[in-house]
Design an enzyme around this catalytic site. Structure first.
Site, short mmCIF file in Angstrom:
data_model
loop_
_atom_site.label_atom_id
_atom_site.label_comp_id
_atom_site.label_asym_id
_atom_site.label_seq_id
_atom_site.Cartn_x
_atom_site.Cartn_y
_atom_site.Cartn_z
N SER A 188 3.03 14.76 -3.61
CA SER A 188 3.29 16.13 -3.21
C SER A 188 3.40 16.19 -1.68
CB SER A 188 2.17 17.03 -3.74
OG SER A 188 2.46 18.38 -3.56
N HIS A 245 4.88 18.73 -11.96
CA HIS A 245 4.57 18.17 -10.64
C HIS A 245 3.33 17.28 -10.66
CE1 HIS A 245 4.65 17.91 -6.31
NE2 HIS A 245 3.49 18.53 -6.18
N ASP A 250 10.80 18.60 -11.65
CA ASP A 250 9.85 19.05 -10.63
C ASP A 250 10.61 19.75 -9.50
OD1 ASP A 250 7.75 19.40 -8.87
OD2 ASP A 250 7.43 17.25 -8.50
#
Length: 512
Positions: free
Chosen positions: A301, A420, A364
């Site tokens: 991330s 995600h 995502d």
């Protein structure tokens, strides 16, 4: 405090399974029978569930089916044999991206898969160890001290010694990335634990064929709100204390702030996280002057973005260059990371030779931002024309695209946060064999891990969503018999020798 490996020896000798079972956590053994990968028979059941029962087949078709299954099993056995015969110590440079992973992704190379999962688990450790409970007076810190870090996370055989914890100041415009306690008495009002630096021990180094320095970055723990908090405009990287001969090299503003800001009044953030990394790497490279070294940076991330940014910084400053001018190779393995900079940033990284492999789930939204309109997918001519715009971005490195709809274990209609999820990425890696290939778990990695912090698994597996829990939320009885928050030993603040070393390098004066 001098950097030492002697005080971080791993003492636990229990075998490590790919499960998360830290101390005081609910054990998985109560449903372990149900969690194990069940081989080809289980796969057949999943196919029947997904696509319905097969039509009646003739004896000839049965024979043909048996032959096909036999061929597939033989292929799988050959793959596994090839994996055992091919040692990471002899081909680590290839796995590290020496040839930009040509021929290793499609079909998927078993060794590369194993290494990606291993580094992904080191990134996942940042989530598992982070205290993000606002009702905890230690919110924003790491729940474990450095010597016990891997043992408490159920990773005693990881083969790395913890060297340094990394801290960033929370006084920047990314409120949904940092976590703060609601109580007035807290461990630190302006710092957040953001990752660590670890070094492979002697045994692991022998296996890897080099001494590996790993920098692992924490991502966000507040779902996807941080995406909306990104300033979403680019500014010159040279404006934030990072040297660059090209003023047109630009990076997302919030990433730069997080990486370079510091707080002189905070004992954990007297140095920026950038300075903490650069000074520690210089120290480590001095400690191992004769050994083969590598620097591997990983993160998920927003941590994936910081992995790219720190990799650029290390190369641009020449931090990886030894006294005898030999360069320590650098590789980035990022998971679900966003775009970081503009086209000039990508071109500069290519020139510097950063090897970056980005693992993404095609469903995502984070890897698709920022730069939703002007990005590497538009015609190169238009991207070149738009490169000076403050919202024109380009991904870097090599992309490994996965699709969670290929896994029979996962819900196809899951929310954006599940798509995600890092554990889901690692699950998809274990089942990925190449584009168009059938999804089969190569290592039998426990699929229950996917639901550790999500509700992504199909209900038929009976794995509770978000099953990871902390016993009594840290409440214990004190000597008087009253329930209070358990006291925690915090990691040392930045050691004085590190601060002194940074001044020697001129980091504090921005002269590097």
């Amino acid at each position: 405090m001098a950097i030492s490996l002697s005080n971080t020896a791993l003492t636990c000798t229990k075998p490590h399974h790919h499960g998360f079972q830290p101390e005081n956590h609910s054990p998985l053994s109560v449903f372990s029978q149900r969690l194990q990968y069940r081989g080809p028979e289980r796969w057949d059941q999943l196919v029947i569930k997904r696509y319905g029962p097969a039509r009646a087949m003739s004896k000839a078709n049965d024979s043909l089916s048996s032959t096909v299954i036999g061929v597939e099993k033989e292929k799988e056995l050959k793959k596994r044999k090839a994996t055992t015969e091919r040692e990471i110590g002899r081909c680590w440079r290839e796995i590290h991206g020496e040839d930009d992973w040509a021929g290793l992704i499609d079909p998927m190379d078993p060794l590369l898969r194993n290494e990606l999962i291993r580094y992904g688990e080191m990134a996942q450790a940042c989530y598992d160890a982070f205290d993000f409970d606002p009702y905890s007076k230690y919110c924003g810190s790491c729940r474990f001290t450095r010597p016990e870090f891997f043992d408490r996370l159920g990773m005693p055989s990881i083969g790395y010694d913890m060297i340094r914890y990394l801290y960033a100041t929370s006084n920047i415009n990314l409120p949904n990335f940092f976590k703060k306690s609601r109580w007035p008495k807290v461990w630190s009002k302006n710092a957040n634990w953001i990752g660590y630096i670890a070094v492979s021990n002697d045994e692991m180094s022998k296996k890897l064929g080099r001494r590996d320095i790993t920098i692992s970055w924490r991502g966000t723990v507040t779902r996807l709100e941080w995406v909306a908090d990104m300033m979403d405009f680019l500014r010159p990287i040279s404006s934030d204390k990072i040297p660059s001969p090209d003023p047109t090299v630009r990076v997302e503003s919030g990433f730069l702030d997080l990486y370079t800001d510091k707080d002189e009044n905070c004992k954990y953030c007297k140095l920026s996280v950038r300075e903490q990394i650069i000074t520690t790497l210089n120290k480590l490279i001095e400690i191992y002057p004769e050994e083969e070294l590598s620097i591997t940076i990983t993160g998920h991330s927003l941590g994936g973005a910081l992995a790219i940014l720190s990799g650029y910084d290390i190369l641009e400053t020449g931090t990886n260059i030894r006294n005898d001018t030999r360069a320590v190779p650098i590789c980035v393995f990022s998971f679900g990371g966003p775009r970081v900079g503009n086209l000039r940033f990508k071109e500069r990284l290519d020139l510097l030779g950063l090897k970056a492999l980005r693992v993404v789930n095609i469903h995502d939204i984070v890897p698709k931002s920022p730069g939703l309109i002007f990005n590497e997918k538009i015609h190169p001519m238009f991207l070149k024309m738009a490169e000076q715009l403050p919202w024109s971005y380009s991904h870097v490195g090599v992309e490994l695209a996965l699709d969670h709809k290929n896994s029979p274990f996962l819900k196809h209609d899951a929310d954006l946060a599940s798509a995600h999820n890092l554990e889901a990425h690692l699950h998809l890696l274990d089942g990925y064999h190449g584009r168009g290939e059938r999804f089969v778990l190569a290592n039998g990695r426990d699929y229950a891990l996917v639901n550790k912090d999500s509700d992504f698994l199909e209900d038929e597996y009976e794995i509770p969503p978000k099953w990871r829990q902390y016993r009594n939320k840290g409440m214990v009885r004190n000597k008087e018999g009253r329930l209070v928050q358990e006291e925690r030993c915090l990691d040392d603040c930045l050691p004085s020798d590190l601060h002194h070393h940074s001044k020697q390098l001129g980091l504090s004066n921005n002269n590097i």
